[in-house]
Design a protein around this motif. Structure first.
Motif, PDB file in Angstrom:
ATOM      1  N   HIS B  55       0.960  -1.124   0.120  1.00 22.83           N
ATOM      2  CA  HIS B  55      -0.119  -0.026  -0.012  1.00 22.83           C
ATOM      3  C   HIS B  55       0.943   1.212   0.111  1.00 22.83           C
ATOM      4  CE1 HIS B  55      -2.151  -3.354   2.004  1.00 22.83           C
ATOM      5  NE2 HIS B  55      -3.193  -2.984   1.251  1.00 22.83           N
ATOM      6  N   ALA B  56       0.853   2.084  -0.889  1.00 23.96           N
ATOM      7  CA  ALA B  56       1.544   3.210  -1.031  1.00 23.96           C
ATOM      8  C   ALA B  56       1.251   4.390  -0.216  1.00 23.96           C
ATOM      9  CB  ALA B  56       1.528   3.786  -2.514  1.00 23.96           C
ATOM     10  N   TRP B  57      -0.041   4.243   0.247  1.00 25.39           N
ATOM     11  CA  TRP B  57      -0.678   5.172   1.135  1.00 25.39           C
ATOM     12  C   TRP B  57      -1.395   4.755   2.176  1.00 25.39           C
ATOM     13  CZ3 TRP B  57       0.759   9.987  -0.179  1.00 25.39           C
ATOM     14  CH2 TRP B  57       1.275  10.251  -1.426  1.00 25.39           C
ATOM     15  N   ILE B  58      -0.982   5.237   3.437  1.00 21.52           N
ATOM     16  CA  ILE B  58      -1.642   4.868   4.613  1.00 21.52           C
ATOM     17  C   ILE B  58      -2.305   5.726   5.344  1.00 21.52           C
ATOM     18  CG2 ILE B  58      -1.126   3.692   6.834  1.00 21.52           C
ATOM     19  CD1 ILE B  58       0.815   1.729   5.314  1.00 21.52           C
ATOM     20  N   ASP B  59      -3.626   5.576   5.625  1.00 22.28           N
ATOM     21  CA  ASP B  59      -4.246   6.659   6.519  1.00 22.28           C
ATOM     22  C   ASP B  59      -3.791   7.145   7.663  1.00 22.28           C
ATOM     23  OD1 ASP B  59      -6.029   6.728   4.454  1.00 22.28           O
ATOM     24  OD2 ASP B  59      -7.713   5.649   5.454  1.00 22.28           O
ATOM     25  N   ILE B  60      -3.681   8.531   7.974  1.00 23.01           N
ATOM     26  CA  ILE B  60      -3.176   8.893   9.531  1.00 23.01           C
ATOM     27  C   ILE B  60      -4.585   8.817  10.207  1.00 23.01           C
ATOM     28  CG2 ILE B  60      -2.239  10.823  10.645  1.00 23.01           C
ATOM     29  CD1 ILE B  60      -0.995  11.597   8.005  1.00 23.01           C
ATOM     30  N   PRO B  61      -4.494   8.091  11.261  1.00 19.01           N
ATOM     31  CA  PRO B  61      -5.562   8.059  12.383  1.00 19.01           C
ATOM     32  C   PRO B  61      -5.952   9.482  12.670  1.00 19.01           C
ATOM     33  CG  PRO B  61      -3.982   6.659  13.058  1.00 19.01           C
ATOM     34  CD  PRO B  61      -3.285   7.352  12.042  1.00 19.01           C
ATOM     35  N   GLU B  62      -7.326   9.538  12.777  1.00 16.49           N
ATOM     36  CA  GLU B  62      -8.071  11.173  13.183  1.00 16.49           C
ATOM     37  C   GLU B  62      -7.418  11.670  14.463  1.00 16.49           C
ATOM     38  OE1 GLU B  62      -9.790  13.586  11.789  1.00 16.49           O
ATOM     39  OE2 GLU B  62     -10.033  11.895  10.065  1.00 16.49           O
ATOM     40  N   GLU B  63      -7.064  10.764  15.435  1.00 14.66           N
ATOM     41  CA  GLU B  63      -6.449  11.274  16.870  1.00 14.66           C
ATOM     42  C   GLU B  63      -5.213  11.779  16.364  1.00 14.66           C
ATOM     43  OE1 GLU B  63      -8.193   8.509  16.148  1.00 14.66           O
ATOM     44  OE2 GLU B  63      -9.626   8.111  17.667  1.00 14.66           O
ATOM     45  N   VAL B  64      -4.457  11.163  15.545  1.00 19.21           N
ATOM     46  CA  VAL B  64      -3.038  11.506  15.099  1.00 19.21           C
ATOM     47  C   VAL B  64      -3.126  13.182  14.384  1.00 19.21           C
ATOM     48  CG1 VAL B  64      -0.800  11.066  14.159  1.00 19.21           C
ATOM     49  CG2 VAL B  64      -2.192   9.394  15.327  1.00 19.21           C
ATOM     50  N   LEU B  65      -3.925  13.092  13.686  1.00 23.67           N
ATOM     51  CA  LEU B  65      -4.332  14.166  12.817  1.00 23.67           C
ATOM     52  C   LEU B  65      -4.381  15.497  13.844  1.00 23.67           C
ATOM     53  CD1 LEU B  65      -6.449  13.198   9.841  1.00 23.67           C
ATOM     54  CD2 LEU B  65      -4.049  14.202   9.730  1.00 23.67           C
ATOM     55  N   GLU B  66      -5.382  15.091  14.649  1.00 27.44           N
ATOM     56  CA  GLU B  66      -5.697  16.165  15.736  1.00 27.44           C
ATOM     57  C   GLU B  66      -4.576  16.884  16.287  1.00 27.44           C
ATOM     58  OE1 GLU B  66      -8.225  18.195  16.381  1.00 27.44           O
ATOM     59  OE2 GLU B  66      -9.185  16.959  14.539  1.00 27.44           O
ATOM     60  N   ARG B  67      -3.706  15.884  16.755  1.00 31.61           N
ATOM     61  CA  ARG B  67      -2.271  16.240  17.550  1.00 31.61           C
ATOM     62  C   ARG B  67      -1.371  16.888  16.433  1.00 31.61           C
ATOM     63  NH1 ARG B  67      -1.801  16.644  23.029  1.00 31.61           N
ATOM     64  NH2 ARG B  67      -3.888  15.416  23.843  1.00 31.61           N
ATOM     65  N   TYR B  68      -1.556  16.263  15.177  1.00 33.32           N
ATOM     66  CA  TYR B  68      -0.684  17.308  14.314  1.00 33.32           C
ATOM     67  C   TYR B  68      -0.999  18.451  14.062  1.00 33.32           C
ATOM     68  CZ  TYR B  68       1.879  12.751  12.246  1.00 33.32           C
ATOM     69  OH  TYR B  68       2.568  11.847  12.074  1.00 33.32           O
ATOM     70  N   LYS B  69      -2.307  18.901  14.224  1.00 31.32           N
ATOM     71  CA  LYS B  69      -2.694  20.184  14.089  1.00 31.32           C
ATOM     72  C   LYS B  69      -2.211  21.237  14.885  1.00 31.32           C
ATOM     73  CE  LYS B  69      -7.016  19.028  11.623  1.00 31.32           C
ATOM     74  NZ  LYS B  69      -8.344  18.640  11.453  1.00 31.32           N
TER      75      LYS B  69
END
Lengths: 432, 432
Positions: B55-69
């Protein structure tokens, strides 16, 4: 916040004050000082700004705006995680001034001061610094505008935070621990008290002496003076627009207090609505219990430095020979308060609270663990005062909007956190 | 960069590689390891990602996205002042990963690793750290997701940068200098060599041992492994969009190299255009002259740690018992390279240069004085390699677009700058 929305003028609260600050006096003649007098040690433009009680808005020079754009606007953040940890209904916001490469709000004034010096043909600048935030900012700004820079750092702070002098040296500045043997003032202090840990008062004496005895050298100051607070109003002006975007307005505004630059920077733009429209806001200055000029000082004329080189300033003071305890918040170890804040406090537009050192670090640790930013020991005082207010809201159920200034990060102050975590931190008593 | 433009998936370069990385082997059986095998020490999801070549693309979990922000996107900056100081026609850009509260790119992988651990019911995490950037990031991420955290920090780095362990403790982690007496592996190393300064190899052994002997505890790693580089691709994915906005495309991409996480994070998203469309980009990994696995190592199966607890990894290595010199760039003191980078280097998709320590700090000082950010000693290697390339452009007149990764700031590494400014810094020889 879009680049086009950045403030292009500073706000000069003196123009709107009902009781203006009393004049600075020449200690020999007791005559009010003119801008010409002040221009002997400060950049002429800063001297002019210092005494300006007419113009409410002062243009930020283009060259300074260009440099501001490197790091401004700074974020306005709602501290959701801190609110949750406290269980408070209050809405806590902070203005994050720690996110520039120098790590504190001090750069906001270092840039214009160095710019004006350069414009006026000055080649060298000098200053005092406590924790080193101001010295680091000035070292960088001097390098940016092509000036030589010499910094007197309070000796005890230099020992507590050795990395800050390294940062100044990395930006090309010369750094000397104060009291030092390189000035008359320093020698006199060391002669009287060989183990004097230094204070902002001793370091100011040394820097002023260097400026007045070195050709083409001006003195710069990181707080206390009115032109410094003026430059810092970019903080509050941005915060005002950002709060508007967040759809809220602060009931309470809190900042730590050393000489007044980060307090004034955040508070004054909001206070103009109090002065002009009678808007009710609770302005709180948070000072250390061991150096409490606002809560325990006297309003009177006093020198700004230990040796008595400066003009006489009308201010709340603990006396210019007051020797502050060795707390880690080096930027708050100063005997006096700026003339504007002193007048505003006297006139009841704001209040002050004093915070014991251990309470400040307990607050800082909670903030770090919830909001992920390790705050400067100075900023910890604002956080502690914020937590006190937020806890009151638990009692009353009020959803107060509290805005505080995170004036800087504490990455260079980790020995202080170590000391707190090891249980070694004390609460020095105030001996007034 | 608008929040809506932030990457929502990581890029897995393994899916697009023509020659896939060779399998990790069980040292006893020499059989390829499965995700189930790896899940004994890593979070199961990380183990799965580690071996994913589909898989070339792997979803970033929502909870991690929240922290990335909280801190992403990070700025892409054109280094005009550095260009001017060098007098180069090259256009130099850097991706500034130093602007989060932890001060380096490491947080990009600490957050998902802790998130997955929490999701899978793990209560404790452990790791090794060199300079402490990874340990600090993990300490914060563990606190954010409610996990206990224990960190083995390389002993020499702990002494060189004491503030980093204070930062970890401030975020609630336990910190131990490695080699320590708290593990079998540590004791064995100290018995053989009581003054062993530690290395990432020794600290990995200790952390792996702790993870395998503690109930409900997983091991996490800050570099080398493929899933770590995967998480770091947010850097390159953002940079690609930001370069597009700037209207330029990099001819040269440079990052410092320890295990490969900041290099892969920036390079892999761009390299997919090389792999898929034949796009020509000069990818350069900058490693220290005293620990030069890419330029002087052998491609072979080797252990990832000193004690030989890890699987056998197919990589460029100096041998797992190689003892790196005590340079200040603690994050680059590692004997091996990640399996993906090793394969890409072998196949000619990238090249490596080795940088002497003093050259790296000379570059870092110039960068600080021009761009106002004091870079981490690791990042100084990328800057030095960038300056070499930019100087070549002076000769050829080429307006090459160079993009490098500013992986972290150096505020906690000021003793290293002091040493450089005092003229004490040496260039340890590589003894292969």
């Amino acid at each position: 916040m879009d680049e086009s929305e950045l403030p292009r003028q500073w706000y000069n609260i003196q123009a709107d004050m009902i009781n203006k600050p009393l004049p600075l006096l020449n200690p020999a003649t007791k005559e009010p000082l003119t801008a010409e007098d002040l221009a002997h040690i400060f950049a002429a433009e800063c001297a002019k700004q210092e005494l300006d009680q007419e113009h409410a808005w002062i243009d930020i020079p283009e060259e300074v705006l260009e440099r501001y754009k490197y790091y401004r606007s700074t974020p306005l953040v709602r501290a959701y995680a801190l609110e949750k940890a406290l269980g408070t209904p209050a809405h806590i916001y902070f203005k994050n001034e720690s996110v520039n490469p120098l790590g504190s709000h001090k750069i906001n004034s270092a840039l214009p001061q160095c710019y004006y010096c350069k414009q006026e043909g000055t080649t060298n600048v000098t200053t005092e610094t406590g924790a080193g935030q101001w010295g680091a900012a000035l070292s960088y700004a001097a390098k940016a505008f092509g000036l030589e820079c010499a910094v007197y750092q309070v000796k005890i702070s230099m020992q507590q935070k050795p990395y800050r002098s390294s940062i100044m040296r990395t930006f090309g500045a010369t750094v000397e621990g104060s009291p030092s043997m390189s000035t008359r003032a320093g020698k006199d202090i060391i002669t009287r008290d060989p183990l004097h840990p230094g204070s902002l008062g001793t370091a100011i004496s040394e820097a002023v002496e260097l400026a007045t005895t070195t050709p083409n050298c001006k003195y710069t100051l990181g707080s206390v003076m009115s032109h410094v607070s003026l430059h810092q109003t970019v903080i509050g002006l941005e915060a005002e627009k950002q709060m508007e975007k967040a759809g809220e307005y602060p009931d309470t505004i809190i900042a730590c207090f050393g000489g007044g630059s980060n307090f004034g920077g955040l508070a004054f733009p909001f206070m103009r609505h109090t002065l002009k429209e009678g808007k009710k806001i609770d302005f709180i200055a948070a000072e250390p219990s061991s150096c409490p000029k606002l809560t325990h000082g006297k309003f009177e004329y006093d020198f700004g430095d230990e040796a008595g080189y400066t003009p006489l300033l009308p201010m709340y003071t603990l006396g210019h020979e007051f020797k502050p305890a060795n707390i880690h918040a080096g930027g708050l170890r100063y005997h006096g308060a700026g003339t504007i804040v002193s007048q505003l406090l006297k006139d009841g537009y704001m209040r002050a609270v004093d915070i014991p050192q251990t309470e400040s670090f307990a607050a800082g640790l909670l903030f770090a663990q919830t909001e992920s930013i390790i705050p400067a020991p100075e900023s910890c005082h604002a956080i502690a005062a914020t937590i006190r207010e937020a806890k009151k809201c638990i009692e009353t159920g009020e959803e107060k909007v509290i805005l505080f200034n995170l004036s800087g990060h504490g990455l260079i102050d980790m020995t202080a956190y170590d000391s707190y975590l090891n249980g070694d931190l004390t609460d020095p008593e105030f001996k007034g």
